[in-house]
Design a protein around this motif. Structure first.
Motif, PDB file in Angstrom:
ATOM      1  N   MET A   1      32.833 -42.208  28.161  1.00 48.26           N
ATOM      2  CA  MET A   1      32.236 -41.333  27.215  1.00 48.26           C
ATOM      3  C   MET A   1      31.409 -40.358  27.705  1.00 48.26           C
ATOM      4  O   MET A   1      31.404 -39.171  27.155  1.00 48.26           O
ATOM      5  N   GLU A   2      30.775 -40.462  28.861  1.00 47.64           N
ATOM      6  CA  GLU A   2      29.940 -39.580  29.385  1.00 47.64           C
ATOM      7  C   GLU A   2      30.568 -38.401  29.957  1.00 47.64           C
ATOM      8  O   GLU A   2      30.220 -37.324  30.100  1.00 47.64           O
ATOM      9  N   GLU A   3      32.075 -38.561  30.224  1.00 52.61           N
ATOM     10  CA  GLU A   3      32.909 -37.405  30.797  1.00 52.61           C
ATOM     11  C   GLU A   3      33.068 -36.314  29.571  1.00 52.61           C
ATOM     12  O   GLU A   3      33.501 -35.165  29.796  1.00 52.61           O
ATOM     13  N   VAL A   4      33.289 -37.052  28.410  1.00 53.73           N
ATOM     14  CA  VAL A   4      33.490 -36.247  27.106  1.00 53.73           C
ATOM     15  C   VAL A   4      32.262 -35.385  27.112  1.00 53.73           C
ATOM     16  O   VAL A   4      32.340 -33.924  26.745  1.00 53.73           O
ATOM     17  N   SER A   6      30.031 -34.334  29.302  1.00 54.89           N
ATOM     18  CA  SER A   6      29.915 -33.477  30.333  1.00 54.89           C
ATOM     19  C   SER A   6      30.966 -32.388  30.257  1.00 54.89           C
ATOM     20  O   SER A   6      30.643 -31.162  30.417  1.00 54.89           O
ATOM     21  N   GLY A   7      32.068 -32.908  29.802  1.00 53.26           N
ATOM     22  CA  GLY A   7      33.185 -31.587  29.416  1.00 53.26           C
ATOM     23  C   GLY A   7      32.978 -30.596  28.555  1.00 53.26           C
ATOM     24  O   GLY A   7      32.966 -29.631  28.714  1.00 53.26           O
ATOM     25  N   ILE A   8      32.328 -31.074  27.407  1.00 54.47           N
ATOM     26  CA  ILE A   8      31.789 -30.264  26.239  1.00 54.47           C
ATOM     27  C   ILE A   8      30.869 -29.387  26.651  1.00 54.47           C
ATOM     28  O   ILE A   8      30.709 -27.998  26.381  1.00 54.47           O
ATOM     29  N   PHE A   9      29.919 -29.834  27.526  1.00 52.02           N
ATOM     30  CA  PHE A   9      28.595 -29.049  28.051  1.00 52.02           C
ATOM     31  C   PHE A   9      29.263 -27.768  29.045  1.00 52.02           C
ATOM     32  O   PHE A   9      28.916 -27.006  28.837  1.00 52.02           O
ATOM     33  N   VAL A  10      30.119 -28.459  29.961  1.00 55.34           N
ATOM     34  CA  VAL A  10      30.619 -27.327  30.746  1.00 55.34           C
ATOM     35  C   VAL A  10      31.494 -26.132  30.119  1.00 55.34           C
ATOM     36  O   VAL A  10      31.384 -25.150  30.447  1.00 55.34           O
ATOM     37  N   PHE A  11      32.284 -26.643  29.010  1.00 53.93           N
ATOM     38  CA  PHE A  11      33.003 -25.788  28.246  1.00 53.93           C
ATOM     39  C   PHE A  11      32.136 -24.770  27.582  1.00 53.93           C
ATOM     40  O   PHE A  11      32.452 -23.371  27.459  1.00 53.93           O
ATOM     41  N   THR A  12      31.096 -25.130  27.142  1.00 49.34           N
ATOM     42  CA  THR A  12      30.116 -24.621  26.251  1.00 49.34           C
ATOM     43  C   THR A  12      29.507 -23.404  27.184  1.00 49.34           C
ATOM     44  O   THR A  12      29.242 -22.237  26.739  1.00 49.34           O
ATOM     45  N   VAL A  13      29.103 -24.018  28.454  1.00 50.40           N
ATOM     46  CA  VAL A  13      28.304 -22.861  29.130  1.00 50.40           C
ATOM     47  C   VAL A  13      29.568 -22.159  29.604  1.00 50.40           C
ATOM     48  O   VAL A  13      29.091 -20.714  29.911  1.00 50.40           O
TER      49      VAL A  13
END
Length: 80
Positions: A1-4, A6-13
């Motif tokens: 679940m933490e990958e999701v 972190s992926g959302i955070f990287v995509f947003t940035v």
């Protein structure tokens, strides 16, 4: 679940970096810094116009790398 998350955070940035590189960093704002962008004028000892294009290209490349890495990881996770 933490990958999701972190992926959302990287995509947003990455989207923010692309927006900044394409729309926020324009020549008018860069030549007349009124909102704290004067540190970008002295990014390197090169002339201001070279600093402008260098910073703009770096923002765009960083945003594209982030988006492409998110897409790549999503494709890899779908294939499992």
């Amino acid at each position: 679940m933490e990958e999701v998350f972190s992926g959302i955070f990287v995509f947003t940035v990455s989207v923010i970096l692309l927006w900044t590189g394409n729309f926020y960093l324009n020549k008018r704002r860069y030549k007349d810094p009124d909102d704290g962008m004067e540190y970008l004028l002295k990014f390197t000892p090169l002339p201001q116009i070279i600093n402008y294009w260098l910073v703009k290209i770096l923002f765009i490349i960083a945003g594209l790398l982030g988006i492409f890495s998110c897409i790549y990881v999503m494709i890899q996770n779908i294939s499992y």
